[in-house]
Write an enzyme that holds these catalytic residues in place. Structure first.
Site, PDB file in Angstrom:
ATOM      1  N   GLU A 174      90.511 -26.353 -22.255  1.00 16.01           N
ATOM      2  CA  GLU A 174      91.100 -25.251 -23.015  1.00 16.01           C
ATOM      3  C   GLU A 174      91.025 -23.927 -22.257  1.00 16.01           C
ATOM      4  O   GLU A 174      90.291 -23.015 -22.629  1.00 16.01           O
ATOM      5  CB  GLU A 174      90.458 -25.198 -24.401  1.00 16.01           C
ATOM      6  CG  GLU A 174      90.748 -26.500 -25.136  1.00 16.01           C
ATOM      7  CD  GLU A 174      90.104 -26.612 -26.504  1.00 16.01           C
ATOM      8  OE1 GLU A 174      89.628 -25.594 -27.026  1.00 16.01           O
ATOM      9  OE2 GLU A 174      90.075 -27.734 -27.033  1.00 16.01           O
ATOM     10  N   HIS A 456      91.524 -34.411 -31.107  1.00 17.55           N
ATOM     11  CA  HIS A 456      91.236 -33.063 -30.589  1.00 17.55           C
ATOM     12  C   HIS A 456      90.028 -33.153 -29.661  1.00 17.55           C
ATOM     13  O   HIS A 456      89.198 -34.043 -29.794  1.00 17.55           O
ATOM     14  CB  HIS A 456      90.990 -32.083 -31.726  1.00 17.55           C
ATOM     15  CG  HIS A 456      92.282 -31.577 -32.297  1.00 17.55           C
ATOM     16  ND1 HIS A 456      92.587 -30.246 -32.388  1.00 17.55           N
ATOM     17  CD2 HIS A 456      93.360 -32.251 -32.761  1.00 17.55           C
ATOM     18  CE1 HIS A 456      93.804 -30.110 -32.896  1.00 17.55           C
ATOM     19  NE2 HIS A 456      94.289 -31.308 -33.143  1.00 17.55           N
ATOM     20  N   GLU A 475      95.146 -32.849 -28.707  1.00 18.23           N
ATOM     21  CA  GLU A 475      95.120 -31.426 -28.388  1.00 18.23           C
ATOM     22  C   GLU A 475      95.064 -31.372 -26.854  1.00 18.23           C
ATOM     23  O   GLU A 475      96.046 -31.656 -26.197  1.00 18.23           O
ATOM     24  CB  GLU A 475      93.921 -30.784 -29.070  1.00 18.23           C
ATOM     25  CG  GLU A 475      93.915 -29.285 -29.031  1.00 18.23           C
ATOM     26  CD  GLU A 475      92.622 -28.731 -29.585  1.00 18.23           C
ATOM     27  OE1 GLU A 475      92.675 -27.683 -30.216  1.00 18.23           O
ATOM     28  OE2 GLU A 475      91.547 -29.328 -29.367  1.00 18.23           O
ATOM     29  N   GLU A 481      95.224 -22.331 -32.516  1.00 18.30           N
ATOM     30  CA  GLU A 481      93.965 -21.862 -33.105  1.00 18.30           C
ATOM     31  C   GLU A 481      93.370 -20.682 -32.325  1.00 18.30           C
ATOM     32  O   GLU A 481      92.683 -19.845 -32.905  1.00 18.30           O
ATOM     33  CB  GLU A 481      92.961 -23.014 -33.202  1.00 18.30           C
ATOM     34  CG  GLU A 481      92.577 -23.609 -31.858  1.00 18.30           C
ATOM     35  CD  GLU A 481      91.775 -24.907 -31.970  1.00 18.30           C
ATOM     36  OE1 GLU A 481      91.882 -25.599 -32.992  1.00 18.30           O
ATOM     37  OE2 GLU A 481      91.037 -25.225 -31.027  1.00 18.30           O
TER      38      GLU A 481
HETATM   39  C1  NOJ Z   1      88.609 -27.894 -33.183  1.00 17.42           C
HETATM   40  C2  NOJ Z   1      89.972 -28.374 -33.535  1.00 17.42           C
HETATM   41  O1  NOJ Z   1      90.883 -28.099 -32.502  1.00 17.42           O
HETATM   42  C3  NOJ Z   1      90.371 -27.722 -34.826  1.00 17.42           C
HETATM   43  O2  NOJ Z   1      91.710 -28.064 -35.128  1.00 17.42           O
HETATM   44  C4  NOJ Z   1      89.421 -28.121 -35.897  1.00 17.42           C
HETATM   45  O3  NOJ Z   1      89.758 -27.430 -37.074  1.00 17.42           O
HETATM   46  C5  NOJ Z   1      87.985 -27.775 -35.525  1.00 17.42           C
HETATM   47  N1  NOJ Z   1      87.681 -28.266 -34.214  1.00 17.42           N
HETATM   48  C6  NOJ Z   1      86.985 -28.356 -36.490  1.00 17.42           C
HETATM   49  O4  NOJ Z   1      87.004 -29.746 -36.406  1.00 17.42           O
HETATM   50 CA    CA Z   2      90.153 -27.533 -30.130  1.00 15.68          CA
END
Ligand code: NOJ
Ligand code: CA
Length: 685
Positions: A174, A456, A475, A481
């Site tokens: 990321e 993710h 992801e 986010e």
């Molecule tokens: C990271 C994830 O990318 C996100 O989508 C999720 O809400 C949080 N972790 C909590 O699991």
């Molecule tokens: Ca994430």
């Protein structure tokens, strides 16, 4: 086998001098590969396009743990060739039909002295790329192979620019993309995308990462890169027993950035579907009890701000049912969020709900409304704990009609908890061989219960959705986010980078569709609303989230209509223009109708793009529903300024798209029944 023995005998008689280059070209003679050895008997390959070098001679070989390396004093011999031209169908995807057309060359690489250990290298040469992998046959002198490092090199033959993500850092995959001259790349993740000074585009990645560790790229000097495998538990990067094959090392090669995206190399190099009929997986959209947590309006953990309550889930289900949204994601529904879950996950239960979330009632209500609950399994990267519960969890979800689960592995890099081959707990990288195996075990267990997985904090995507079509999204890059949190979010160029880097891997759960631009991040969501809509077309996933709070959709039904309409499953896809990190326009055809959709996005600069509509059926008229940046639109000052309008168009038309700074445009084209082009005669020859 006989051929191998004969070649070996020839080699031993004639020695390394026999090693004239072995050459193979792509079906239309666009790309060619040459394999040879140098004076020290080091095997190497080189790639050219129309005779011009793309990859200069680059070494092949291995460092082994506690065994002599496979590097010098090798002889190369041609072992076989074959050509394939076939077409297969994706059960869901960006294209229905995929053509797989390549020429294959198999070379044997054998030690001229010592133990006479050997491996093959198989090259598949397409017109738009090359894949090669090592295949270790069974041999008494080499049974367990402990890979210390792959010596595979990629020597970039020409100067140019590279788009790359830093490897082996704490935040895993990321990071924002760096854009530097090739000579300034450091330690890079793949895919790494390169544009040579002459305009040629190249992306280095891998395909079919199975039971091995992920590959990164270390720049050694100048434009010479070397594979840098991820450390696995124990002293090796990867440990296998012969016979085995490594993942494919891939080079996508095209004239344009769009050409890279349209290459099917990665999918083609994966094994066909092992799950059989997967019609139980239904592509679609979902909303969720989610963005509110990222904004800190609600919490995953129990308490006064707990988001996943029965009432809130039912409110989201009502909204989904009223707006043609197929799923509702609920995060924080299960026990285990109250302590230190990040990187620990030791309290998580994947079957027990918090008392204020009645899972039977919620799933029953969802079913009655024709909506499905999307499950969520955050593991805190405690893969070992998840494995001990996942069978029971998937059985429960299957019973409750939960057909899709989002998993999560939140921890810093190298802190995932696994049980090693020694049966003991260890910490591991997310892209170690141990975790690669874990992610695959989850996919296989989920498939037995007809559950699709969206991972993710995943291992990078290497096209395994072809083999396991229930691995529907991941992801594996900075998603939306980041625009919610306190730290700086994704700059406006991020998505124009993603399309030509991360998206070459496969579907991403980016979670577009946010209208509430004020967040905890200083820049908020740094795009216009029109760009948020365009992202549904540009960033492919068979499951797309409408990420915002439903209040923001209820308040803005007109722009939300595009999110309601846009499909997530396509029969055709074309990138009609684009430059890495600058802008892109993608058109896709709906699998279930004759509609086409267009998404166009730009970075921090406003642009005027022209798009010819030649992709539409000739001789038909279409209604174009256009969602474009308004005259004052600008991601900083007026993100919501949008014009929604309709016009009639045909395949003979050219549209001018005006994209604001940080902006975009989304269009739905629907054939008008019986509609003939008004000036049909003008378009005939
Ligand atoms: C990271 C994830 O990318 C996100 O989508 C999720 O809400 C949080 N972790 C909590 O699991
Ligand atoms: Ca994430």
């Amino acid at each position: 086998m006989l051929f191998r023995l004969l070649s070996l005998v020839l080699l031993l008689v004639a020695g390394p001098a026999l090693a004239a280059p072995v050459r193979v070209a792509s079906p239309d003679n666009v790309l060619s590969v040459e394999v040879t050895t140098d004076g020290d008997g080091r095997a190497s390959y080189a790639v050219a396009r129309f005779g011009k070098p793309v990859i200069a001679p680059s070494k092949l070989g291995f460092l082994l743990v506690d065994a002599p390396k496979l590097d010098r004093n090798m002889a190369v011999a041609e072992l076989g060739r074959r050509s394939v031209d076939e077409t297969w169908q994706q059960p869901w995807g960006e294209w229905r039909e995929i053509r797989n057309r390549f020429n294959e060359l198999r070379v044997g690489v054998t030690e001229t002295g010592g133990l006479k250990r050997h491996f093959d290298v198989v090259f598949r040469v397409y017109d738009d790329g090359v894949g090669f992998r090592y295949e270790f046959p069974q041999q008494p002198q080499l049974t367990t192979v402990k890979v210390g490092e792959e010596l595979t090199e990629f020597v970039l033959a020409q100067p140019g620019e590279a788009w790359w993500n830093t490897a082996f850092e704490w935040d895993r995959e990321e990071y924002l993309y760096n854009r530097t001259p090739i000579e300034q790349v450091g330690l890079a993740q793949t895919p790494m995308t390169v544009r040579y000074a002459d305009g040629l585009h190249l992306a280095i990645h891998e395909a079919a990462l199975v039971d091995y560790s992920g590959m990164n790229l270390a720049r050694v000097e100048g434009r010479r890169f070397k594979a840098a495998l991820t450390q696995s538990v124990g002293d090796a990067k990867a440990t296998r027993t012969t016979p085995f094959t490594t993942p494919w090392r891939t080079l996508q090669i095209a004239d344009s950035a769009g050409g890279l995206y349209q290459s099917h190399l990665i999918l083609n190099l994966n094994e066909p579907n092992k799950l059989g009929d997967v019609s139980w997986f239904k592509p679609g959209k979902f909303v969720g009890i989610w963005w509110d947590m990222h904004l800190d309006n609600k919490t995953w953990n129990s308490g006064p701000k707990h988001g996943a309550t029965t009432a809130e889930a039912m409110r989201y289900i009502d909204f989904a049912a009223a707006h043609h949204i197929q799923g509702v994601l609920v995060e924080g529904w299960n026990k285990g969020w109250d302590g230190e879950w990040f990187g620990h996950g030791s309290d998580f239960s994947f079957t027990e709900a918090y008392p204020d979330f009645d899972i039977e009632k919620v799933t029953g209500y969802a079913r009655s409304k024709g909506v499905r609950l999307v499950g969520h399994n955050e593991t805190g990267a405690n893969a070992a704990r998840y494995e001990s519960q996942m069978e029971a969890a998937f059985a429960l979800y299957e019973k409750l009609g939960i057909e899709q689960v989002k998993t999560g592995y939140v921890s810093d890099a190298a802190q995932a908890q696994v049980i090693g081959a020694d049966g003991k707990p260890h910490l591991a990288w997310h892209e170690s061989q141990d975790m690669v195996r874990h992610y695959q075990r989850v996919i296989e267990a989920a498939a037995r219960h007809h559950i699709a997985i969206d991972t993710h904090e995943p291992v990078k995507d290497t096209g395994l959705r072809r083999t396991y079509p229930n691995w529907v999204a991941r992801e594996g890059s900075r998603g939306q986010e980041y625009n919610a949190w306190g730290s700086p979010g994704n700059p406006p160029e991020h998505e124009t980078n993603l399309l030509f880097t991360r998206m070459l891997e496969g579907p991403m759960d980016f979670t577009p569709g946010v209208f509430g631009m004020k967040t905890r991040s200083p820049d908020g969501v740094p795009t216009t609303w029109a760009k948020q809509l365009a992202l549904y077309v540009v960033l492919y996933s068979p499951i797309q989230m409408a990420a915002d709070r439903i209040e923001n959709y209820e308040a803005n039904p007109k722009p939300f209509k595009f999110i309601e309409d846009v499909p997530t499953d396509w029969s055709d896809t074309r990138v009609v223009n684009g430059e890495v990190g600058d802008y892109a326009t993608v058109v896709r055809k709906d699998r279930r109708s004759d509609d086409w959709y267009l998404g166009s996005i730009t970075d921090e600069f406003g642009r005027v793009l022209t798009v010819r509509l030649g992709f539409l059926d000739p001789g038909r008229r279409y209604r174009a529903e256009i969602y474009r940046d308004g005259p004052a639109a600008d991601w900083k000052t007026a993100p919501s300024d949008m014009v929604i309008e309709q016009r009639e168009v045909s395949s003979a038309d050219t549209l001018t798209l005006r994209l604001a700074a940080g902006g975009g445009q989304a269009i739905r084209f629907t054939p008008i029944p019986g509609g003939k082009p008004q000036r049909e005669a003008d378009h005939r020859h």
